[in-house]
Design a protein around this motif. Structure first.
Motif, PDB file in Angstrom:
ATOM      1  N   ASP A 111       0.840  -1.184   0.000  1.00 19.54           N
ATOM      2  CA  ASP A 111       0.000   0.000   0.000  1.00 19.54           C
ATOM      3  C   ASP A 111       0.882   1.243   0.000  1.00 19.54           C
ATOM      4  OD1 ASP A 111      -1.966   1.866   0.203  1.00 19.54           O
ATOM      5  OD2 ASP A 111      -2.557   1.392   2.265  1.00 19.54           O
ATOM      6  N   GLN A 112       1.075   1.837  -1.180  1.00 14.71           N
ATOM      7  CA  GLN A 112       1.969   2.986  -1.282  1.00 14.71           C
ATOM      8  C   GLN A 112       1.398   4.195  -0.560  1.00 14.71           C
ATOM      9  OE1 GLN A 112       4.968   2.868  -2.382  1.00 14.71           O
ATOM     10  NE2 GLN A 112       4.876   0.798  -3.160  1.00 14.71           N
ATOM     11  N   GLN A 113       0.065   4.363  -0.592  1.00 19.39           N
ATOM     12  CA  GLN A 113      -0.519   5.515   0.066  1.00 19.39           C
ATOM     13  C   GLN A 113      -0.303   5.461   1.575  1.00 19.39           C
ATOM     14  OE1 GLN A 113      -1.760   8.135  -1.398  1.00 19.39           O
ATOM     15  NE2 GLN A 113      -1.405   7.274  -3.430  1.00 19.39           N
ATOM     16  N   GLY A 114      -0.280   4.276   2.134  1.00 16.95           N
ATOM     17  CA  GLY A 114      -0.066   4.151   3.569  1.00 16.95           C
ATOM     18  C   GLY A 114       1.343   4.487   3.989  1.00 16.95           C
ATOM     19  N   ALA A 115       2.276   4.535   3.013  1.00 19.18           N
ATOM     20  CA  ALA A 115       3.671   4.805   3.344  1.00 19.18           C
ATOM     21  C   ALA A 115       4.089   6.220   2.996  1.00 19.18           C
ATOM     22  CB  ALA A 115       4.579   3.817   2.618  1.00 19.18           C
ATOM     23  N   GLU A 116       3.176   7.055   2.508  1.00 17.04           N
ATOM     24  CA  GLU A 116       3.520   8.400   2.087  1.00 17.04           C
ATOM     25  C   GLU A 116       3.219   9.391   3.197  1.00 17.04           C
ATOM     26  OE1 GLU A 116       1.526   9.220  -1.536  1.00 17.04           O
ATOM     27  OE2 GLU A 116       2.937   8.072  -2.767  1.00 17.04           O
ATOM     28  N   TYR A 117       4.196  10.290   3.424  1.00 12.76           N
ATOM     29  CA  TYR A 117       4.060  11.318   4.456  1.00 12.76           C
ATOM     30  C   TYR A 117       4.430  12.664   3.846  1.00 12.76           C
ATOM     31  CZ  TYR A 117       3.884   7.406   7.712  1.00 12.76           C
ATOM     32  OH  TYR A 117       3.548   6.246   8.372  1.00 12.76           O
ATOM     33  N   LEU A 118       3.833  13.735   4.380  1.00 14.47           N
ATOM     34  CA  LEU A 118       4.044  15.083   3.868  1.00 14.47           C
ATOM     35  C   LEU A 118       5.110  15.770   4.717  1.00 14.47           C
ATOM     36  CD1 LEU A 118       2.983  17.118   1.761  1.00 14.47           C
ATOM     37  CD2 LEU A 118       1.466  18.011   3.548  1.00 14.47           C
ATOM     38  N   THR A 119       6.153  16.263   4.047  1.00 11.00           N
ATOM     39  CA  THR A 119       7.248  16.932   4.743  1.00 11.00           C
ATOM     40  C   THR A 119       6.918  18.417   4.947  1.00 11.00           C
ATOM     41  OG1 THR A 119       8.397  17.414   2.678  1.00 11.00           O
ATOM     42  CG2 THR A 119       8.899  15.322   3.766  1.00 11.00           C
ATOM     43  N   GLY A 120       7.834  19.118   5.667  1.00 14.52           N
ATOM     44  CA  GLY A 120       7.598  20.521   5.962  1.00 14.52           C
ATOM     45  C   GLY A 120       7.630  21.421   4.743  1.00 14.52           C
ATOM     46  N   ASP A 121       8.343  21.026   3.691  1.00 19.55           N
ATOM     47  CA  ASP A 121       8.372  21.822   2.460  1.00 19.55           C
ATOM     48  C   ASP A 121       7.365  21.310   1.423  1.00 19.55           C
ATOM     49  OD1 ASP A 121       9.654  19.472   2.080  1.00 19.55           O
ATOM     50  OD2 ASP A 121      11.444  20.292   1.129  1.00 19.55           O
ATOM     51  N   ARG A 122       6.336  20.599   1.897  1.00 25.56           N
ATOM     52  CA  ARG A 122       5.205  20.159   1.075  1.00 25.56           C
ATOM     53  C   ARG A 122       5.615  19.190  -0.024  1.00 25.56           C
ATOM     54  NH1 ARG A 122       1.657  25.774   0.373  1.00 25.56           N
ATOM     55  NH2 ARG A 122       1.432  26.187   2.613  1.00 25.56           N
ATOM     56  N   ASN A 123       6.457  18.260   0.325  1.00 28.89           N
ATOM     57  CA  ASN A 123       6.825  17.173  -0.588  1.00 28.89           C
ATOM     58  C   ASN A 123       6.385  15.854   0.026  1.00 28.89           C
ATOM     59  OD1 ASN A 123       8.381  18.283  -2.934  1.00 28.89           O
ATOM     60  ND2 ASN A 123       9.597  19.158  -1.287  1.00 28.89           N
ATOM     61  N   LEU A 124       6.046  14.914  -0.829  1.00 26.08           N
ATOM     62  CA  LEU A 124       5.680  13.580  -0.369  1.00 26.08           C
ATOM     63  C   LEU A 124       6.911  12.696  -0.312  1.00 26.08           C
ATOM     64  CD1 LEU A 124       2.329  12.884  -2.264  1.00 26.08           C
ATOM     65  CD2 LEU A 124       2.635  13.364   0.170  1.00 26.08           C
ATOM     66  N   VAL A 125       6.993  11.892   0.732  1.00 29.42           N
ATOM     67  CA  VAL A 125       8.103  10.963   0.890  1.00 29.42           C
ATOM     68  C   VAL A 125       7.540   9.648   1.408  1.00 29.42           C
ATOM     69  CG1 VAL A 125       8.598  11.792   3.229  1.00 29.42           C
ATOM     70  CG2 VAL A 125      10.376  10.607   1.944  1.00 29.42           C
ATOM     71  N   GLN A 126       8.059   8.556   0.891  1.00 28.84           N
ATOM     72  CA  GLN A 126       7.618   7.225   1.297  1.00 28.84           C
ATOM     73  C   GLN A 126       8.552   6.700   2.387  1.00 28.84           C
ATOM     74  OE1 GLN A 126       7.494   4.848  -2.223  1.00 28.84           O
ATOM     75  NE2 GLN A 126       5.714   5.901  -3.089  1.00 28.84           N
ATOM     76  N   LEU A 127       7.962   6.361   3.523  1.00 24.67           N
ATOM     77  CA  LEU A 127       8.733   5.924   4.683  1.00 24.67           C
ATOM     78  C   LEU A 127       8.219   4.576   5.168  1.00 24.67           C
ATOM     79  CD1 LEU A 127       8.827   9.282   6.704  1.00 24.67           C
ATOM     80  CD2 LEU A 127      10.575   8.369   5.183  1.00 24.67           C
ATOM     81  N   THR A 128       9.143   3.739   5.594  1.00 24.83           N
ATOM     82  CA  THR A 128       8.829   2.464   6.224  1.00 24.83           C
ATOM     83  C   THR A 128       9.688   2.341   7.481  1.00 24.83           C
ATOM     84  OG1 THR A 128       8.312   1.423   4.112  1.00 24.83           O
ATOM     85  CG2 THR A 128       8.733  -0.033   5.978  1.00 24.83           C
ATOM     86  N   ALA A 129       9.031   2.162   8.620  1.00 26.34           N
ATOM     87  CA  ALA A 129       9.740   2.090   9.896  1.00 26.34           C
ATOM     88  C   ALA A 129       9.366   0.809  10.615  1.00 26.34           C
ATOM     89  CB  ALA A 129       9.421   3.302  10.775  1.00 26.34           C
ATOM     90  N   VAL A 130      10.316   0.286  11.376  1.00 21.63           N
ATOM     91  CA  VAL A 130      10.100  -0.897  12.207  1.00 21.63           C
ATOM     92  C   VAL A 130      10.191  -0.480  13.664  1.00 21.63           C
ATOM     93  CG1 VAL A 130      10.958  -3.179  12.845  1.00 21.63           C
ATOM     94  CG2 VAL A 130      10.983  -2.470  10.463  1.00 21.63           C
ATOM     95  N   VAL A 131       9.135  -0.785  14.414  1.00 17.24           N
ATOM     96  CA  VAL A 131       9.069  -0.426  15.833  1.00 17.24           C
ATOM     97  C   VAL A 131       9.222  -1.702  16.654  1.00 17.24           C
ATOM     98  CG1 VAL A 131       7.696   0.666  17.646  1.00 17.24           C
ATOM     99  CG2 VAL A 131       7.547   1.494  15.288  1.00 17.24           C
ATOM    100  N   GLN A 132      10.195  -1.716  17.538  1.00 16.26           N
ATOM    101  CA  GLN A 132      10.416  -2.848  18.441  1.00 16.26           C
ATOM    102  C   GLN A 132       9.940  -2.468  19.839  1.00 16.26           C
ATOM    103  OE1 GLN A 132      14.631  -3.588  18.027  1.00 16.26           O
ATOM    104  NE2 GLN A 132      14.323  -4.984  16.334  1.00 16.26           N
ATOM    105  N   TYR A 133       9.217  -3.382  20.481  1.00 15.48           N
ATOM    106  CA  TYR A 133       8.705  -3.109  21.818  1.00 15.48           C
ATOM    107  C   TYR A 133       8.661  -4.413  22.618  1.00 15.48           C
ATOM    108  CZ  TYR A 133       4.242  -5.020  20.160  1.00 15.48           C
ATOM    109  OH  TYR A 133       3.269  -5.842  19.652  1.00 15.48           O
ATOM    110  N   ARG A 134       8.533  -4.256  23.924  1.00 13.02           N
ATOM    111  CA  ARG A 134       8.429  -5.412  24.813  1.00 13.02           C
ATOM    112  C   ARG A 134       7.304  -5.164  25.811  1.00 13.02           C
ATOM    113  NH1 ARG A 134      10.344  -5.095  29.906  1.00 13.02           N
ATOM    114  NH2 ARG A 134      11.401  -3.166  30.521  1.00 13.02           N
ATOM    115  N   ILE A 135       6.887  -6.257  26.483  1.00 13.20           N
ATOM    116  CA  ILE A 135       5.797  -6.168  27.455  1.00 13.20           C
ATOM    117  C   ILE A 135       6.376  -5.758  28.802  1.00 13.20           C
ATOM    118  CG2 ILE A 135       3.971  -7.448  28.613  1.00 13.20           C
ATOM    119  CD1 ILE A 135       3.875  -9.301  26.184  1.00 13.20           C
ATOM    120  N   ALA A 136       5.893  -4.649  29.337  1.00 16.31           N
ATOM    121  CA  ALA A 136       6.345  -4.174  30.641  1.00 16.31           C
ATOM    122  C   ALA A 136       5.346  -4.494  31.747  1.00 16.31           C
ATOM    123  CB  ALA A 136       6.596  -2.658  30.603  1.00 16.31           C
ATOM    124  N   ASP A 137       4.047  -4.493  31.435  1.00 15.94           N
ATOM    125  CA  ASP A 137       2.992  -4.787  32.412  1.00 15.94           C
ATOM    126  C   ASP A 137       2.061  -5.825  31.799  1.00 15.94           C
ATOM    127  OD1 ASP A 137       0.994  -4.903  34.276  1.00 15.94           O
ATOM    128  OD2 ASP A 137       0.602  -2.747  34.321  1.00 15.94           O
TER     129      ASP A 137
END
Length: 328
Positions: A111-137
């Motif tokens: 899904d390309q639309q889900g990966a597009e973000y708007l920058t401060g100078d009004r340009n579109l950029v495609q980003l993919t990030a991986v978030v790592q987390y663990r259970i604390a409670d």
């Protein structure tokens, strides 16, 4: 009397008595023993173990018990009365924001639309990030949200959009990726604490940052130009570093020459001062003789190797000094 039977065999008659088999009473079914062992097996369902990398939360009659079970052997009420939910607290979980990395690596459509973000100078950029987390409670993780990974992904996606909205597209694609990762981690963690989901974000990695497909070629040219600029800057800095020792040596040489020249000028000035002081003293003793000597010294410097003649306006006679003889 027991029944009898008459048997005729040729010429004789035989009377025999018939005795039937006695009827044995049936044994009753051991319902009591079966119920006892059934209760034993049912009670044994209340015994459970927790692995070293796990924590367990017990629900008794539907109510969550306050104590979290640690690794080891535990005893509780039988199944149905106690429900045991185990979670792996030492396991690093991960969610992907902006498309699936597995699908991208396998060449599947994302899904390309889900990966597009708007920058401060009004340009579109495609980003993919991986978030790592663990259970604390464990209790909050199990019962405060129905889909914890989705909530974590949504919080990270919102934080990612906020991070790039204050940057230029060139900064996001090149130099500011570590800043984006740190901002997303801190911001998403703050939001998740407000939701009380019982998770802790351990890291955020920006796996992909690229312009939209339609302008990728132009961005590649820009990136190449920036790399050339950085390369030229590095070369210039290296050239400057190589010239620095030579320049420092030249500076020291100039300083030494200047210091020597200053000392020579000062020495000459001191000598001239002493000479003029002695002339002044001599002038006080015999002014006419000193003036004559100075005049002769001056003439020697101005018109060297020439015959010098002086005239007095009060007499017509000339005065021959005969200091130098004319050259043949």
């Amino acid at each position: 009397m027991p029944p009898s039977a008459l048997f005729i065999d040729g010429t004789s008659t035989v009377h025999r008595t018939y005795h039937p088999e006695p009827v044995r009473p049936k044994k009753p079914f051991p319902w009591a023993a079966l119920a006892f062992w059934g209760l034993v097996v049912y009670a044994a369902t209340g015994v459970y173990t927790v692995s070293p990398n796990e924590r367990a939360v017990v629900r008794r009659f539907g109510r969550v018990l306050p104590e979290i079970r640690q690794p080891g052997l535990h005893f509780g009420l039988p199944w149905g009365l106690d429900r045991v939910d185990r979670v792996r607290v030492s396991e690093q979980k991960r969610v992907t924001v902006g498309g699936s990395i597995v699908d991208r690596d396998l060449g599947r459509p994302t899904d390309q639309q889900g990966a597009e973000y708007l920058t401060g100078d009004r340009n579109l950029v495609q980003l993919t990030a991986v978030v790592q987390y663990r259970i604390a409670d464990p209790k909050a993780y199990l019962y405060h949200a129905a889909d914890v990974p989705k909530v974590v992904a949504d919080a990270a996606s919102a934080s990612l959009a906020r991070a790039v909205s204050g940057m230029t597209v060139d900064a996001v694609l090149t130099t500011e990726r570590p800043v984006v990762q740190q901002f997303v981690r801190d911001r998403a963690m703050m939001e998740l604490r407000g939701y009380d989901l019982g998770v802790e974000i351990t890291g955020v990695t920006l796996e992909r940052a690229a312009p939209p497909r339609e302008v990728q070629e132009a961005f590649r040219d820009v990136t190449a130009a920036l790399e050339d600029k950085q390369r030229l800057v590095r070369e210039a800095e290296g050239y400057a570093a190589s010239l620095k020792p030579q320049t420092e040596g030249r500076i020291e040489q100039i300083l030494a020459e200047a210091t020597g020249y200053r000392e020579s000028v000062l020495a000459k000035a001191r000598g001239d001062t002493q000479r003029f002081e002695s002339l002044r003293n001599e002038l006080a003793a015999g002014r006419e003789r000193i003036e004559r000597r100075l005049l002769l010294q001056t003439l020697e410097e101005v018109v060297p190797r020439m015959q010098k003649v002086m005239f007095d306006d009060k007499t017509a006679d000339r005065m021959e000094l005969n200091v130098f003889e004319a050259q043949p």
